[in-house]
Structures are given as structure tokens and as C-alpha cells.
Enzyme design. Structure first.
Site, short mmCIF file in Angstrom:
data_model
loop_
_atom_site.label_atom_id
_atom_site.label_comp_id
_atom_site.label_asym_id
_atom_site.label_seq_id
_atom_site.Cartn_x
_atom_site.Cartn_y
_atom_site.Cartn_z
N CYS A 134 -48.69 -6.20 -2.02
CA CYS A 134 -49.62 -5.34 -1.29
C CYS A 134 -49.92 -4.11 -2.13
CB CYS A 134 -49.03 -4.93 0.06
SG CYS A 134 -50.14 -3.91 1.07
N CYS B 169 -41.09 -6.67 10.62
CA CYS B 169 -42.19 -5.85 10.11
C CYS B 169 -41.70 -4.92 9.00
CB CYS B 169 -42.78 -5.01 11.25
SG CYS B 169 -43.63 -5.98 12.49
N CYS C 130 -47.32 1.90 1.07
CA CYS C 130 -46.62 2.68 2.10
C CYS C 130 -45.14 2.75 1.72
CB CYS C 130 -46.80 2.05 3.46
SG CYS C 130 -48.54 1.94 3.99
N CYS D 105 -46.42 -15.25 11.65
CA CYS D 105 -46.82 -14.08 10.87
C CYS D 105 -47.15 -14.57 9.46
CB CYS D 105 -45.70 -13.05 10.85
SG CYS D 105 -46.06 -11.57 9.89
N GLU E 14 -44.28 -14.86 1.72
CA GLU E 14 -43.42 -15.26 2.83
C GLU E 14 -44.22 -15.32 4.12
OE1 GLU E 14 -39.00 -13.70 1.57
OE2 GLU E 14 -40.37 -12.20 2.42
N CYS F 13 -42.28 0.56 3.45
CA CYS F 13 -42.52 -0.87 3.57
C CYS F 13 -42.11 -1.58 2.28
CB CYS F 13 -44.00 -1.12 3.86
SG CYS F 13 -44.46 -2.86 3.89
#
Length: 373
Positions: free
Chosen positions: A131, A365, A135, A124, A108, A138
Site C-alpha cells: 500500500c 484490520c 499510515c 476481506c 493476503e 498500519c
């Protein structure tokens, strides 16, 4: 899905997308075209169409002989990304796009137009499908890592955004991308070579590249210290953002698992060294999580650690945590946020609360995740 605290540095897939013009520097483009039996200057023509006009339709390349347009375009400008859907908010000035890559992987990007005293258009971009940093607050990190993206796949997100703006698809009229932030899916410095190549393509003047100002490009990292040091030596002149999220190792080990390899002090030392090498002020990104990391004493500790490394080199961006489905984490109370900010300001550290543009379309974010899209 990764186990809690587990880092994934080797992608699950290693599929390599077709070679694209944007993967190559000027000399390599000319060589590639020559290998097709064409004059090298045809590569310069393709570069003008792609990087300056944002065109990849051979029918629009009227300065290229009709007999070779299709072959050159198919070979040098293969389709790497396909838009699956768009979601918009903020009156049409924010658009999140879900992209399908050549092998079916999904990523995205988020395009945001800002008006007012500092009008700009920020994109962005994602640098990995998923990923591997894991974390826990996230959404992307909880998805796990599928594969690295190529430089051209990263650039394609920017070129597509330029087309959207040129076509008036984003509220506010036509325009150009002025800022690119590597804050989408993925840890940029875990895909180092492709990200550095993509940054060069973004900042090289058109038609060699997209001609975006170096100050307008920000590379974010959770703190891969050796890669930060390496990036500082590249002479790219772009901004660095360090996603810190805790000033003490005990908590950061939990919130940012890479901290088990490179501690808070090491990450801050590398960030300071980046500033000294480049002259670019570093941003500290800090997601404020209710009753986890938002204590005033942690704000004071962060300010102390930053000041120990000098003044004027850093800026802190606290980010109210954006909600993700099924997460136990939530945003700080306003009074706790205010106390955290006040503690930093008392230390003389410049602070700006990051806005939550796109949070209602899971585009802010920490919210980007293609699971369930």
C-alpha cells in the site's frame, strides 16, 4: 520502505498478469473466444463454470468438447494466484491465506464466518500488493506499494473462498460468500479501474458474475476525494467506508498522510455526497490508538462534524487498534474507548465497536503484511 509521511501513488512494479475471463465483460469474453477460432457461446459455458460453479479445471467442463477444453482454459482461465499457506483461528471460522501472484508478489485475504442473529460469511480482499498510503500504525502501509492487482486477481480471491466453503474447509459446514470488504492490502481507490471492474464482476448476476448482493460489498478508502466522487457516479450501489482515524487536520496529517492533500472536511463532504447519490449509509472507520486519537473531545468533535452534514447518513465503527510487530502504537484503554463512544452517542451518532477477528494470526484490520511470511 517509504519515508514517514511519503505517499506512493506510482507502483514500484507495473507487471501485468495474463488476461483472464474475470477481466472481461460478457461481450469481450465472446470476442476473445471468437479470436481463438471458437464459437462465442463457448465463453458463456466458461462463465457458467467459473462464476456459477467456481471451476477452472478443464476436466470438469464436460459440456465443452475435449479437443478444445485445455486450450480454452489455459487462455481464458490462466492461473493467477497460488496459495502459499493458510492460518486459522476462532475455531476454524477465520482463515487468513497468503497468496503468491504470477510475478511472485504476495498478498493476503481473510475469510470470516459469523453465526448468531446475523449469520454471514465475509471475505476481506486485497486490491494492491502492499500500500502506498503510508499510515504509520498500519503494517501494510509500512510495507510500501509493490504493484496494483488486476480485476481478475481480486476476483480470484473470492472464487477461491467459494471453493473453500463448498469443500467444507471452513468450520461450520458448506456455504457461500455473502459479503466482500475491500479492507485487505492496498488503497482500493488508488487502483480504481481494476477495483470497479472487480466490483462489477462480483455483483453481476451469475453466470455473468458472482451474483453477490450490492449491499454486501464495501469499498474502503483513506479519503481519495476525486475517486470517491467518481465512484458515486458509477451506479454500483455498494457501500463506502471512510478510514478517518482523526477528526482534526493536525493529527490526521500525521496518521493518514493523504490528509495533506484532501482535508477532513473535504473527505466528509465527499462521503456525504456519496450517500446522497447512492442512498447507501457510509461507515466511518476509526482505529482507536491509546493517548493519540482516543480522547473524548475528539469523539465529540467527530460527532459534531458528522451532524453538520445531516443525520441518518453515517455510522461510526471504532476499531481497537490491532498490534503490529515493532510498532509504538497500541490500543486504547477500555475506559478511554468507552468515553469516546459515549461522546459520539451523546451527539446521536450510531456507533458499533468493530471486533478484532483474526488478530492472533495477524489477520485483523491494519495487520496484513507479507514481510516475513
Amino acid at each position: 520502505m517509504p519515508r514517514p509521511g511519503e505517499l506512493t501513488l506510482v507502483p514500484a512494479r507495473r507487471g501485468k498478469p495474463p488476461r483472464h475471463l474475470a477481466d472481461l465483460d460478457v461481450d469481450a469474453r465472446r470476442q476473445a473466444v471468437a479470436e481463438l477460432g471458437e464459437q462465442p457461446f463457448r465463453a458463456d459455458q466458461l462463465s457458467r463454470h467459473y462464476f456459477a460453479r467456481h471451476v477452472n479445471d478443464p476436466a470438469q467442463m464436460t459440456d465443452v468438447p475435449a479437443a478444445v477444453r485445455d486450450t480454452l482454459a489455459a487462455t481464458m482461465l490462466p492461473t493467477l494466484t497460488t496459495a502459499v499457506k493458510h492460518l486459522e483461528t476462532d475455531g476454524g471460522t477465520t482463515r487468513k491465506t497468503l497468496w503468491r501472484l504470477f510475478d511472485g508478489a504476495l498478498v493476503e485475504s481473510v475469510l470470516m464466518r459469523y453465526t448468531g442473529d446475523r449469520p454471514r460469511v465475509t471475505l476481506c480482499v486485497s486490491s494492491q500488493a502492499g500500500c502506498g498510503m503510508n499510515c504509520p500504525f498500519c503494517a501494510t502501509g509500512q510495507q510500501g506499494l509493490t504493484r496494483n492487482m488486476s480485476a481478475a486477481e481480486i476476483i480470484e480471491q473470492v472464487v477461491a473462498a467459494e471453493r473453500m466453503l463448498a469443500g467444507g474447509e471452513i468450520a461450520g459446514g458448506t456455504g457461500r460468500v455473502t459479503n466482500v470488504v475491500f479492507m485487505g492490502m492496498g488503497e482500493p481507490l488508488a487502483n480504481y479501474k481494476a477495483v470497479v471492474t472487480a466490483v462489477r464482476r462480483m455483483t453481476d448476476p451469475a453466470p455473468s458474475g458472482l451474483g453477490i448482493g450490492r449491499r454486501g460489498v464495501t469499498v474502503s478508502t483513506v479519503g481519495l476525494v476525486p475517486a470517491i466522487d467518481k465512484l458515486a457516479a458509477e451506479n454500483l450501489g455498494v457501500r463506502l467506508a471512510l478510514s478517518l482515524h482523526a477528526p482534526d487536520d493536525e493529527l490526521r496529517d500525521e496518521l493518514v498522510p493523504v490528509n495533506t492533500r484532501w482535508k477532513v472536511g473535504e473527505a466528509l463532504d465527499a462521503a456525504r455526497a456519496y450517500f446522497e447519490k447512492t442512498g447507501r449509509r457510509v461507515s466511518i472507520e476509526y482505529a482507536l490508538i491509546r493517548e493519540i486519537n482516543d480522547h473524548a473531545w475528539r469523539g465529540d468533535l467527530l460527532g459534531k462534524l458528522l451532524n453538520e452534514r445531516g443525520r441518518g447518513w453515517v455510522h461510526v465503527n471504532p476499531i481497537p487498534l490491532n498490534p503490529t510487530p515493532g510498532s509504538k502504537w497500541t490500543a486504547s484503554r477500555p475506559e478511554d474507548e468507552a468515553a469516546f463512544v459515549a461522546a459520539l452517542e451523546e451527539r446521536g451518532v450510531p456507533v458499533t465497536i468493530r471486533d478484532t477477528r483474526g488478530s492472533d494470526i495477524d489477520g485483523a484490520c491494519g495487520q496484513l503484511a507479507t514481510v516475513g511470511d
